[in-house]
Every structure is written in C-alpha cells, then in structure tokens.
Design a protein around this motif. Sequence first.
Motif, PDB file in Angstrom:
ATOM      1  N   GLN A 124      -7.425  -2.882 -12.388  1.00  0.00           N
ATOM      2  CA  GLN A 124      -6.615  -1.980 -11.474  1.00  0.00           C
ATOM      3  C   GLN A 124      -5.170  -2.579 -11.816  1.00  0.00           C
ATOM      4  OE1 GLN A 124      -7.740   0.159  -9.330  1.00  0.00           O
ATOM      5  NE2 GLN A 124      -9.507  -0.023 -10.385  1.00  0.00           N
ATOM      6  N   LYS A 125      -5.007  -2.956 -12.907  1.00  0.00           N
ATOM      7  CA  LYS A 125      -3.516  -3.410 -13.078  1.00  0.00           C
ATOM      8  C   LYS A 125      -2.318  -2.662 -13.117  1.00  0.00           C
ATOM      9  CE  LYS A 125      -0.469  -5.370 -16.830  1.00  0.00           C
ATOM     10  NZ  LYS A 125      -0.583  -5.689 -18.095  1.00  0.00           N
ATOM     11  N   ASP A 126      -2.802  -1.152 -12.804  1.00  0.00           N
ATOM     12  CA  ASP A 126      -1.783  -0.062 -12.553  1.00  0.00           C
ATOM     13  C   ASP A 126      -1.557   0.087 -11.128  1.00  0.00           C
ATOM     14  OD1 ASP A 126      -1.425   0.444 -15.269  1.00  0.00           O
ATOM     15  OD2 ASP A 126      -2.662   2.219 -15.338  1.00  0.00           O
ATOM     16  N   ASN A 127      -2.349  -0.549 -10.401  1.00  0.00           N
ATOM     17  CA  ASN A 127      -2.377  -0.535  -8.802  1.00  0.00           C
ATOM     18  C   ASN A 127      -2.100  -1.827  -8.430  1.00  0.00           C
ATOM     19  OD1 ASN A 127      -2.933   2.299  -8.695  1.00  0.00           O
ATOM     20  ND2 ASN A 127      -5.246   1.744  -9.109  1.00  0.00           N
ATOM     21  N   ASP A 128      -1.266  -2.658  -9.184  1.00  0.00           N
ATOM     22  CA  ASP A 128      -0.857  -4.109  -8.653  1.00  0.00           C
ATOM     23  C   ASP A 128      -2.321  -4.914  -8.291  1.00  0.00           C
ATOM     24  OD1 ASP A 128       0.568  -6.452  -8.371  1.00  0.00           O
ATOM     25  OD2 ASP A 128       1.553  -5.681  -6.366  1.00  0.00           O
ATOM     26  N   PHE A 129      -3.209  -4.558  -9.196  1.00  0.00           N
ATOM     27  CA  PHE A 129      -4.544  -5.260  -9.430  1.00  0.00           C
ATOM     28  C   PHE A 129      -5.377  -5.166  -7.849  1.00  0.00           C
ATOM     29  CE2 PHE A 129      -1.793  -7.686 -12.126  1.00  0.00           C
ATOM     30  CZ  PHE A 129      -2.391  -7.380 -13.486  1.00  0.00           C
ATOM     31  N   VAL A 130      -5.112  -4.139  -7.148  1.00  0.00           N
ATOM     32  CA  VAL A 130      -5.748  -3.858  -5.951  1.00  0.00           C
ATOM     33  C   VAL A 130      -6.551  -2.723  -5.867  1.00  0.00           C
ATOM     34  CG1 VAL A 130      -5.432  -3.479  -3.392  1.00  0.00           C
ATOM     35  CG2 VAL A 130      -3.876  -5.011  -4.649  1.00  0.00           C
ATOM     36  N   PHE A 131      -7.967  -2.923  -5.541  1.00  0.00           N
ATOM     37  CA  PHE A 131      -8.854  -1.745  -5.542  1.00  0.00           C
ATOM     38  C   PHE A 131      -8.667  -0.723  -4.453  1.00  0.00           C
ATOM     39  CE2 PHE A 131     -11.381  -4.588  -8.093  1.00  0.00           C
ATOM     40  CZ  PHE A 131     -11.740  -3.652  -9.270  1.00  0.00           C
ATOM     41  N   SER A 132      -8.402  -1.213  -3.278  1.00  0.00           N
ATOM     42  CA  SER A 132      -8.344   0.001  -2.238  1.00  0.00           C
ATOM     43  C   SER A 132      -7.004   0.568  -2.059  1.00  0.00           C
ATOM     44  CB  SER A 132      -8.437  -0.944  -0.735  1.00  0.00           C
ATOM     45  OG  SER A 132      -7.477  -2.115  -0.735  1.00  0.00           O
ATOM     46  N   GLN A 133      -6.762   1.661  -1.462  1.00  0.00           N
ATOM     47  CA  GLN A 133      -5.725   2.408  -1.449  1.00  0.00           C
ATOM     48  C   GLN A 133      -5.733   2.834  -0.106  1.00  0.00           C
ATOM     49  OE1 GLN A 133      -5.928   5.846  -4.020  1.00  0.00           O
ATOM     50  NE2 GLN A 133      -5.932   4.509  -5.874  1.00  0.00           N
ATOM     51  N   TRP A 134      -4.350   2.905   0.517  1.00  0.00           N
ATOM     52  CA  TRP A 134      -3.941   3.559   2.006  1.00  0.00           C
ATOM     53  C   TRP A 134      -4.025   5.050   1.966  1.00  0.00           C
ATOM     54  CZ3 TRP A 134      -3.761   1.793   6.414  1.00  0.00           C
ATOM     55  CH2 TRP A 134      -3.165   2.269   7.592  1.00  0.00           C
ATOM     56  N   ARG A 135      -4.816   5.157   3.006  1.00  0.00           N
ATOM     57  CA  ARG A 135      -5.057   6.748   3.245  1.00  0.00           C
ATOM     58  C   ARG A 135      -4.679   7.234   4.662  1.00  0.00           C
ATOM     59  NH1 ARG A 135     -11.044   9.316   3.999  1.00  0.00           N
ATOM     60  NH2 ARG A 135     -10.513   9.989   6.103  1.00  0.00           N
ATOM     61  N   ASP A 136      -3.722   8.106   4.595  1.00  0.00           N
ATOM     62  CA  ASP A 136      -2.889   8.715   5.969  1.00  0.00           C
ATOM     63  C   ASP A 136      -4.077   9.109   6.904  1.00  0.00           C
ATOM     64  OD1 ASP A 136      -0.412   7.671   5.380  1.00  0.00           O
ATOM     65  OD2 ASP A 136      -0.049   9.581   4.289  1.00  0.00           O
ATOM     66  N   TYR A 192       0.548  -1.122  -0.070  1.00  0.00           N
ATOM     67  CA  TYR A 192      -0.143  -0.128  -0.046  1.00  0.00           C
ATOM     68  C   TYR A 192       0.932   1.283  -0.031  1.00  0.00           C
ATOM     69  CZ  TYR A 192      -4.695  -2.181   0.718  1.00  0.00           C
ATOM     70  OH  TYR A 192      -5.671  -3.071   0.443  1.00  0.00           O
ATOM     71  N   GLN A 193       1.896   1.374   0.534  1.00  0.00           N
ATOM     72  CA  GLN A 193       3.019   2.322   0.797  1.00  0.00           C
ATOM     73  C   GLN A 193       3.800   2.682  -0.457  1.00  0.00           C
ATOM     74  OE1 GLN A 193       4.563   1.250   4.424  1.00  0.00           O
ATOM     75  NE2 GLN A 193       2.963   2.061   5.848  1.00  0.00           N
ATOM     76  N   THR A 194       4.017   1.524  -1.176  1.00  0.00           N
ATOM     77  CA  THR A 194       4.854   1.533  -2.280  1.00  0.00           C
ATOM     78  C   THR A 194       4.076   1.520  -3.696  1.00  0.00           C
ATOM     79  OG1 THR A 194       5.329  -0.622  -2.519  1.00  0.00           O
ATOM     80  CG2 THR A 194       7.008   0.687  -0.880  1.00  0.00           C
ATOM     81  N   GLY A 195       3.045   0.817  -3.774  1.00  0.00           N
ATOM     82  CA  GLY A 195       2.413   0.638  -4.897  1.00  0.00           C
ATOM     83  C   GLY A 195       2.547  -0.663  -5.484  1.00  0.00           C
ATOM     84  N   LYS A 196       3.491  -1.441  -4.967  1.00  0.00           N
ATOM     85  CA  LYS A 196       3.960  -2.846  -5.466  1.00  0.00           C
ATOM     86  C   LYS A 196       4.147  -3.743  -4.290  1.00  0.00           C
ATOM     87  CE  LYS A 196       5.558  -5.773  -8.617  1.00  0.00           C
ATOM     88  NZ  LYS A 196       4.530  -6.475  -9.251  1.00  0.00           N
ATOM     89  N   PHE A 197       3.064  -4.754  -4.361  1.00  0.00           N
ATOM     90  CA  PHE A 197       2.755  -5.615  -3.398  1.00  0.00           C
ATOM     91  C   PHE A 197       3.867  -6.741  -3.514  1.00  0.00           C
ATOM     92  CE2 PHE A 197      -1.031  -3.348  -3.598  1.00  0.00           C
ATOM     93  CZ  PHE A 197      -1.360  -2.923  -2.269  1.00  0.00           C
ATOM     94  N   PRO A 198       4.442  -6.905  -2.258  1.00  0.00           N
ATOM     95  CA  PRO A 198       5.638  -8.219  -2.167  1.00  0.00           C
ATOM     96  C   PRO A 198       4.918  -9.451  -1.975  1.00  0.00           C
ATOM     97  CG  PRO A 198       5.703  -7.325  -0.303  1.00  0.00           C
ATOM     98  CD  PRO A 198       4.764  -6.343  -1.074  1.00  0.00           C
ATOM     99  N   ASN A 199       5.624 -10.628  -2.358  1.00  0.00           N
ATOM    100  CA  ASN A 199       4.951 -11.856  -2.228  1.00  0.00           C
ATOM    101  C   ASN A 199       4.859 -12.087  -0.663  1.00  0.00           C
ATOM    102  OD1 ASN A 199       4.938 -12.794  -4.921  1.00  0.00           O
ATOM    103  ND2 ASN A 199       6.840 -13.837  -4.644  1.00  0.00           N
ATOM    104  N   GLY A 200       3.565 -12.857  -0.395  1.00  0.00           N
ATOM    105  CA  GLY A 200       3.421 -12.846   1.062  1.00  0.00           C
ATOM    106  C   GLY A 200       2.335 -11.787   1.487  1.00  0.00           C
ATOM    107  N   SER A 201       1.964 -11.055   0.443  1.00  0.00           N
ATOM    108  CA  SER A 201       0.956  -9.913   1.081  1.00  0.00           C
ATOM    109  C   SER A 201      -0.222 -10.815   1.013  1.00  0.00           C
ATOM    110  CB  SER A 201       0.972  -8.825  -0.088  1.00  0.00           C
ATOM    111  OG  SER A 201       2.006  -8.081   0.032  1.00  0.00           O
ATOM    112  N   VAL A 202      -0.986 -10.294   1.958  1.00  0.00           N
ATOM    113  CA  VAL A 202      -2.348 -10.830   2.142  1.00  0.00           C
ATOM    114  C   VAL A 202      -3.278  -9.838   2.428  1.00  0.00           C
ATOM    115  CG1 VAL A 202      -3.984 -12.364   3.346  1.00  0.00           C
ATOM    116  CG2 VAL A 202      -1.474 -13.193   2.970  1.00  0.00           C
ATOM    117  N   ILE A 203      -4.534  -9.440   1.697  1.00  0.00           N
ATOM    118  CA  ILE A 203      -5.391  -8.616   1.956  1.00  0.00           C
ATOM    119  C   ILE A 203      -6.868  -9.436   2.132  1.00  0.00           C
ATOM    120  CG2 ILE A 203      -6.772  -6.711   0.969  1.00  0.00           C
ATOM    121  CD1 ILE A 203      -4.256  -6.131  -1.101  1.00  0.00           C
ATOM    122  N   VAL A 204      -7.638  -8.817   3.255  1.00  0.00           N
ATOM    123  CA  VAL A 204      -8.935  -9.415   3.734  1.00  0.00           C
ATOM    124  C   VAL A 204     -10.017  -8.551   3.510  1.00  0.00           C
ATOM    125  CG1 VAL A 204     -10.315 -10.572   5.415  1.00  0.00           C
ATOM    126  CG2 VAL A 204      -7.833 -11.139   5.263  1.00  0.00           C
TER     127      VAL A 204
END
Length: 161
Positions: free
Chosen positions: A149-161, A70-82
């Motif tokens: 959402q390919k440009d967001n590494d296929f993730v819809f949600s975004q981190w918000r500070d 979420y912070q870099t825009g590229k999710f590493p292996n092992g990332s899990v989103i629920v």
Amino acid sequence: MTRFCHKLLMLVIGLAASAGYAGETQVNYPSDYRQWTHVKSMVIQEGHPLHAAFGGVHHLYANDKAMKGYQTGKFPNGSVIVFDLLEADAAGNAITEGGRKVLGVMQKHSKRFADTGGWGFEGFARGDAKQAVIGDQAKAQCFQCHTSQKDNDFVFSQWRD
C-alpha cells in the motif's frame, strides 16, 4: 495479501493469546480511541481467504490527524489508526461482537519509524495495554504486508463519505 502475510498475522494472533511481548512497546496504547472517528467496520467470515488470520468483526478508528491523511492521501506525523478485531458471534440471522482478539495500532512518525515507512506498529492482546505482542518485530510482522500500500502511505483502509 500474500501467504507470508497470512502466516505472520496468524503468529500475531497466536502471540496475542499468549503472555504477550515482554519488552517496552514503541507505540502507545490509545485508551481514548473509541471517541475518535469511526472509519469503517467489516466482518470476515469463514470461507474468506483471510479468515484464519483476520476472522471476526473489524472496526477502524482514526484520530484527527489521521482523518486529514484519509482526506488528503498523506498522513501527517501524529496520525494514529486503530484496528479493533473482535470475535464474530453468529446466532440466528445476526452477527454480533464477541471477545476482543487484538487491538492493532499504527502510529505515524516519519523519523522515529523511518525503517517502516514512517509508521510504528503494535498489537495489544485482547486490547490489554500491558500485553504488547509486536515490539521490535514490526518490520517483519506488520510492515511487510503494508508495503503493498505504498501509494496509499502504507494504509489499507480508505475514507468513504
């Protein structure tokens, strides 16, 4: 989201109400997800175009590796989103959580899930680890919508500070 995606999600919700997917899931059920970072919440109410498929209270959680994504825009292996989807109970001027509809899980492993952008997908009916409903249908039932959402590494949600 396309009309096709709405229909697919409605199918997933319908499957969640049934006996569930009989095969072994490729994505693990993360029993400790409520101790992870809470990314966001939202409520989709009647009248919203996604209500038929996504109506209810949504909570998104991310493990530590997903938080780096979420912070870099590229999710590493092992990332899990629920994606925790619950019924929305409205009483008076309050909307509260009702019963769990489905627990959606995205798990990143670029080689294992190469056909779906490096992400594995699973839905667990009513949050029951024994009720996997996606199985080998992840490409059609989940990833097809996530391709937008390919440009967001296929993730819809975004981190918000």
